[in-house]
Scaffold this motif. Structure first.
Motif, PDB file in Angstrom:
ATOM      1  N   UNK A  80      -0.782  27.176  -6.617  1.00 21.46           N
ATOM      2  CA  UNK A  80      -1.323  27.559  -5.224  1.00 21.46           C
ATOM      3  C   UNK A  80      -0.165  28.102  -4.342  1.00 21.46           C
ATOM      4  N   UNK A  81       1.032  28.213  -4.981  1.00 18.87           N
ATOM      5  CA  UNK A  81       2.040  28.943  -4.301  1.00 18.87           C
ATOM      6  C   UNK A  81       2.843  27.975  -3.129  1.00 18.87           C
ATOM      7  N   UNK A  82       2.234  26.878  -3.145  1.00 16.68           N
ATOM      8  CA  UNK A  82       2.698  25.763  -2.021  1.00 16.68           C
ATOM      9  C   UNK A  82       3.622  24.813  -2.812  1.00 16.68           C
ATOM     10  N   UNK A  83       4.094  23.963  -1.783  1.00 13.98           N
ATOM     11  CA  UNK A  83       5.199  22.948  -2.145  1.00 13.98           C
ATOM     12  C   UNK A  83       4.245  21.668  -2.650  1.00 13.98           C
ATOM     13  N   UNK A  84       4.909  21.052  -3.856  1.00  9.21           N
ATOM     14  CA  UNK A  84       4.408  19.767  -4.261  1.00  9.21           C
ATOM     15  C   UNK A  84       4.057  18.629  -3.136  1.00  9.21           C
ATOM     16  N   UNK A  85       4.969  18.767  -2.268  1.00  7.20           N
ATOM     17  CA  UNK A  85       4.911  17.861  -1.324  1.00  7.20           C
ATOM     18  C   UNK A  85       4.423  18.321  -0.029  1.00  7.20           C
ATOM     19  N   UNK A  86       3.875  17.430   1.087  1.00 12.96           N
ATOM     20  CA  UNK A  86       3.514  17.648   2.315  1.00 12.96           C
ATOM     21  C   UNK A  86       2.394  16.800   2.846  1.00 12.96           C
ATOM     22  N   UNK A  87       2.117  16.952   3.974  1.00 15.95           N
ATOM     23  CA  UNK A  87       1.323  16.025   4.658  1.00 15.95           C
ATOM     24  C   UNK A  87       0.423  16.874   5.665  1.00 15.95           C
ATOM     25  N   UNK A 133       0.910  -1.362  -0.176  1.00 16.51           N
ATOM     26  CA  UNK A 133      -0.094   0.106   0.105  1.00 16.51           C
ATOM     27  C   UNK A 133       0.751   1.319  -0.027  1.00 16.51           C
ATOM     28  N   UNK A 134       1.883   1.126   0.731  1.00 19.66           N
ATOM     29  CA  UNK A 134       2.843   2.462   0.766  1.00 19.66           C
ATOM     30  C   UNK A 134       3.806   2.683  -0.458  1.00 19.66           C
ATOM     31  N   UNK A 135       3.853   1.474  -1.133  1.00 22.19           N
ATOM     32  CA  UNK A 135       4.484   1.687  -2.616  1.00 22.19           C
ATOM     33  C   UNK A 135       3.504   2.103  -3.600  1.00 22.19           C
ATOM     34  N   UNK A 136       2.282   1.759  -3.534  1.00 23.04           N
ATOM     35  CA  UNK A 136       1.197   2.026  -4.320  1.00 23.04           C
ATOM     36  C   UNK A 136       0.883   3.656  -4.120  1.00 23.04           C
ATOM     37  N   UNK A 137       0.824   4.125  -2.931  1.00 19.75           N
ATOM     38  CA  UNK A 137       0.659   5.396  -2.574  1.00 19.75           C
ATOM     39  C   UNK A 137       1.699   6.345  -2.967  1.00 19.75           C
ATOM     40  N   UNK A 138       3.094   5.937  -2.744  1.00 10.46           N
ATOM     41  CA  UNK A 138       4.177   6.466  -3.290  1.00 10.46           C
ATOM     42  C   UNK A 138       3.929   6.704  -4.713  1.00 10.46           C
ATOM     43  N   UNK A 139       3.407   5.823  -5.506  1.00  9.40           N
ATOM     44  CA  UNK A 139       3.534   5.964  -6.781  1.00  9.40           C
ATOM     45  C   UNK A 139       2.652   6.783  -7.526  1.00  9.40           C
ATOM     46  N   UNK A 140       1.355   6.867  -6.520  1.00  8.50           N
ATOM     47  CA  UNK A 140       0.327   7.613  -6.999  1.00  8.50           C
ATOM     48  C   UNK A 140       0.775   9.205  -6.707  1.00  8.50           C
ATOM     49  N   UNK A 141       1.647   9.395  -5.535  1.00  4.16           N
ATOM     50  CA  UNK A 141       1.958  10.833  -5.306  1.00  4.16           C
ATOM     51  C   UNK A 141       2.995  11.289  -6.453  1.00  4.16           C
TER      52      UNK A 141
END
Length: 408
Positions: A308-315, A260-268
């Motif tokens: 949106x002026x923000x970073x591509x990454x984040x949580x 699931x983590x690998x799939x989520x990383x791929x989607x991100x």
């Protein structure tokens, strides 16, 4: 015969691993847990493990603990301070404010307290306990879900209040002069002790909890050890089967979590790539439009409407009010008390100096007015004497004139 306790032989010396599937069963169908499964939970040596394994252990205090609420003495104070003095439990609040829903009548601080799971900012900083690092997240989740099933009305009321709080539908308190004099909940709770006094209270509470948790761990393992000693071969065989089952389920869940983590990383990564392409396409279109506009004298903005002026990454931000460590030492608390006392004394001295200056100015003003009155009075007396003398001279001249007329 081995001297090793049966709990160590069958479950190990550390809290045994528990699968997510068994934790789910514990809160969805708790009554269906087998004897071996209950032993497994008891061998966690914690209130959470005991809560799932033993229905008789689910007192009001333990249910409150499972729901994340404060210890009884803190819960009582927080309810009375934010809801009203006549209320002594969450059930009392539910009775008066739920079915029908009248929670909108509850004020700002009551909603804030419910949002903090019946803690306040001050009591959480003093008395809340950190979750042990080796505590199983799935077990914690199961405990909370089972507690919610046992207190459905309380949870429903709290959810309604939390929803209103999140939507900013709770009005800020309009403080009267009396409210400002008393202070808000945080100020009033802090004012009941010095910083060092609160540090001592918190330290004593955490030491008491540590001792109680240690005694509970020992007691639960002794209980399981005694039950294993009296168990028949069928129960012992069930324990061995359960251990193999846990190993298989945990391995499967771990593999699934990694997938699931690998799939989520791929989607991100794919989402980031899509956004990057969209931004580049939008930027190219703006540049082309700007060039076309320049040819005809138009002016275009450089603002990227798609960015949106923000970073591509984040949580997402995970809200947590509980401290991760004790914020300071007793010496820090005592130092803060001294600093605040010095500031208070300095403020009082400033007020005293100001009062003395005002009194001196008032005394000088009174003296000036007194002197002015005296001078005015003296001037009036002098003018009066002059008038008397002038009238006397006029009278004398009139008398002489009269006598001359008589003689003539």
């Amino acid at each position: 015969m081995s001297d090793t306790p049966l709990t160590d032989q069958y479950f190990g010396t550390t809290p045994p691993a528990i699968s997510k599937a068994l934790c789910k069963k514990a809160w969805e169908h708790n009554e269906d847990l087998t004897r071996a499964e209950r032993w497994l939970f008891l061998c966690q040596g914690t209130e959470n493990g005991q809560f799932l394994a033993d229905a008789a252990a689910r007192s009001d205090e333990q249910i409150n603990y499972a729901l994340g609420r404060p210890p009884p003495f803190v819960l009582l104070e927080n309810i009375q301070m934010t809801v009203g003095d006549k209320y002594t439990s969450v059930a009392d609040v539910v009775h008066d404010f739920w079915n029908p829903d009248r929670t909108a009548d509850l004020k700002f601080y009551a909603h804030q307290c419910v949002w903090l799971v019946w803690w306040t900012l001050h009591t959480a900083a003093i008395y809340s306990r950190d979750t042990p690092e080796d505590e199983c997240p799935s077990l914690n989740d199961a405990v909370g879900r089972l507690a919610i099933k046992l207190r459905p009305e309380e949870w429903a009321m709290e959810e309604a209040m939390r929803d209103r709080w999140v939507k900013n539908e709770v009005e800020l308190p309009s403080l009267t002069r009396e409210d400002r004099a008393r202070g808000d909940v945080l100020t009033r709770q802090q004012a009941s002790k010095s910083h060092e006094g609160w540090w001592v209270a918190g330290d004593e509470w955490h030491k008491e909890c540590d001792a109680r948790e240690k005694a509970l761990r020992k007691s639960l393992r002794a209980q399981v050890n005694e039950e294993l000693r009296n168990a028949d071969e069928t129960d012992l065989a069930a324990v061995r089967v359960l251990q193999a089952q846990m190993a298989a389920e945990i391995a499967q869940e771990t593999a699934q979590a990694e997938a699931d983590k690998a799939l989520e990383g791929k989607k991100e990564r794919e989402e980031k790539a899509r956004k990057r392409l969209d931004r580049e396409a939008a930027r190219g279109e703006r540049e082309a439009k700007k060039n076309r506009g320049a040819a005809v004298g138009e002016v275009d903005s450089d603002v990227d409407e798609d960015d949106d002026g923000g970073s591509d990454s984040g949580s997402p931000i995970v809200f947590s009010f509980r401290p991760t460590t004790r914020p300071w030492t007793r010496e820090d608390a005592a130092r803060q008390d001294r600093r605040e006392m010095e500031e208070k004394n300095a403020q009082e001295q400033d007020l005293e100096d100001e009062r003395r200056r005002e009194e001196e100015a008032e005394a000088k003003e009174k003296e000036r007015l007194k002197e002015e009155v005296a001078a005015t009075t003296a001037t009036r007396v002098k003018v009066g004497e002059t008038e008397v003398d002038r009238h006397s001279e006029d009278a004398g001249e009139g008398k002489e004139e009269q006598e001359r007329k008589t003689e003539g």
